[in-house]
Enzyme design. Structure first.
Site, mmCIF file in Angstrom:
data_model
loop_
_atom_site.group_PDB
_atom_site.id
_atom_site.type_symbol
_atom_site.label_atom_id
_atom_site.label_comp_id
_atom_site.label_asym_id
_atom_site.label_seq_id
_atom_site.Cartn_x
_atom_site.Cartn_y
_atom_site.Cartn_z
ATOM 1 N N HIS A 256 30.053 -63.614 -29.244
ATOM 2 C CA HIS A 256 30.395 -63.950 -30.516
ATOM 3 C C HIS A 256 31.464 -62.872 -31.078
ATOM 4 O O HIS A 256 32.273 -63.060 -31.871
ATOM 5 C CB HIS A 256 29.403 -63.918 -31.526
ATOM 6 C CG HIS A 256 28.874 -62.482 -32.030
ATOM 7 N ND1 HIS A 256 27.676 -61.973 -31.319
ATOM 8 C CD2 HIS A 256 29.043 -61.602 -32.687
ATOM 9 C CE1 HIS A 256 27.144 -60.660 -31.630
ATOM 10 N NE2 HIS A 256 28.226 -60.437 -32.376
ATOM 11 N N ASP B 78 24.794 -65.012 -25.312
ATOM 12 C CA ASP B 78 25.614 -64.297 -26.240
ATOM 13 C C ASP B 78 26.451 -63.112 -25.684
ATOM 14 O O ASP B 78 26.326 -62.222 -25.927
ATOM 15 C CB ASP B 78 24.914 -63.805 -27.533
ATOM 16 C CG ASP B 78 26.100 -63.448 -28.389
ATOM 17 O OD1 ASP B 78 27.111 -63.982 -28.357
ATOM 18 O OD2 ASP B 78 25.681 -62.617 -29.598
ATOM 19 N N SER C 171 28.251 -54.503 -32.384
ATOM 20 C CA SER C 171 28.020 -55.790 -31.420
ATOM 21 C C SER C 171 28.617 -55.501 -30.316
ATOM 22 O O SER C 171 30.012 -55.200 -30.198
ATOM 23 C CB SER C 171 28.392 -57.093 -32.218
ATOM 24 O OG SER C 171 27.634 -57.572 -33.328
#
Length: 351
Positions: free
Chosen positions: A103, A133, A207
């Site tokens: 993402h 992911d 992230s």
């Protein structure tokens, strides 16, 4: 009298020597309890900041209105603008391979990587996997520092961990916490979930960064936070290193993740009960070919209990296509077993 004098002189001397050695062991050069600077110094050069740019086509809100659309159609093209985002990544191979979240780089037209030492490079996407992911990037720079892989399977609740990333674009930042839970799943964040949960502060921009142990080894890739405000609430989630590295190696070698498949859909029998009931069978799947039927209860895979199904299904996906598994089942309350070969998930076949 003389012997007594020697004893009184000897023991204080020995105690003083031992005390001195104990004190010296905590002098600079040895890490004091609660000091994780050595771990950070070891891991931080392998954690990078990511800045992505995406070109977005933008049309006027009235462009599709029947009364006005012919005015906008005369221009022939929609307006373009740039969307920028940020995140983190981890160098896991000195050849320039990086792990990050899918993402973080999804639909990006340009990915800029900034290293801790100030160097910059544009990254290319080697491959990505939305089901976990994860994404693998490649940069071409010399003298890269790769992080050392840890052992997330040995991680225990209460272990101290550190999160390294680029929160809010501040630049490389380190936060400390503990492992709050392991094996978290069912959160709806990705198809294959087996998260490490931590209370180390993780914020937007973290992230793709590193979750490390007190030795500076990589335990996981920070991927998500649970929040209602957008900021850290003490619930962060990381993808374990073993799953991340396996996915990375598949993406580099095959261009796609390689996972085992039985061709079944299951539902747990109940909380705290071992076993799952088969509620769906793929017509040409390995399970159907082995004679399994709807309503059969799967209890074991290669001698390991399936629990509520999560651990068992993970065992299947971790099995390489072509390898054989032995299934323990119940049918009409009578136990039986079958052996079948795991195949590749159909959407992965043919590339």
């Amino acid at each position: 009298m003389k012997l007594h004098f020697l004893k009184t002189l000897f023991w204080p001397s020995i105690c003083g020597l031992l005390l001195g050695l104990f004190i010296l062991s905590y002098q600079p050069g040895g890490a004091a309890p609660g000091d994780f600077s050595a771990a950070v110094e070891k891991a931080a050069p392998a954690v990078v900041n990511i800045y992505t740019t995406k070109v977005v086509q933008q049309r006027h809100p009235l462009a599709n209105d029947p009364l006005f659309k012919h005015f906008f159609n005369r221009s022939g093209r929609a307006r373009q603008h740039l969307e920028r985002s940020l995140g983190s990544a981890v160098i896991v191979d000195k050849r320039g391979y990086l792990l990050t979240n899918f993402h973080v780089i999804k639909d990006a037209d340009e990915i800029l990587v900034m290293l801790q030492d100030g160097r910059q490079a544009l990254a290319s996407v080697i491959g990505s996997d939305s089901d976990t992911d994860l994404a693998v990037l490649k940069i071409d720079l010399e003298n890269l520092t790769a992080i050392q892989a840890g052992q997330p399977e040995q991680a225990r609740v209460g272990n101290i961990v550190l999160a390294i990333g680029n929160p809010y674009g501040f630049g490389q930042t380190v936060t400390q916490g503990i492992i709050s839970a392991t094996g978290r799943y069912g959160l709806g964040l990705s198809q294959f979930e087996n998260f490490i949960q931590t209370d180390a502060a993780i914020n937007p921009g973290n992230s793709g960064g590193a979750l490390i142990d007190r030795d500076g080894k990589l335990l996981g890739i920070n991927t998500a936070i649970y929040t209602q405000s957008g900021g850290s609430t003490g619930i962060g989630l990381a993808i374990p290193t073993d799953l991340a590295l396996r996915t990375m190696n598949d993406l580099i070698r095959y261009g796609r993740p390689v996972r085992g498949w039985l061709g079944i859909e299951v539902q747990p029998l109940g909380t705290g009960t071992n076993g799952v009931v088969i509620t769906g069978l793929a017509r040409n799947g390995p399970a159907a070919a082995a004679g399994l039927q709807l309503g059969d209860i799967l209890t074991e895979i290669n001698g390991e209990k399936v629990g509520d199904g999560h651990a068992g299904m993970r065992l299947i996906t971790d099995t390489r296509p072509g390898e054989t598994v032995r299934l323990g089942l119940l049918r009409s309350n009578k136990p039986f077993s079958v052996t079948t070969k795991v195949t590749m998930r159909p959407e992965q076949q043919g590339g």
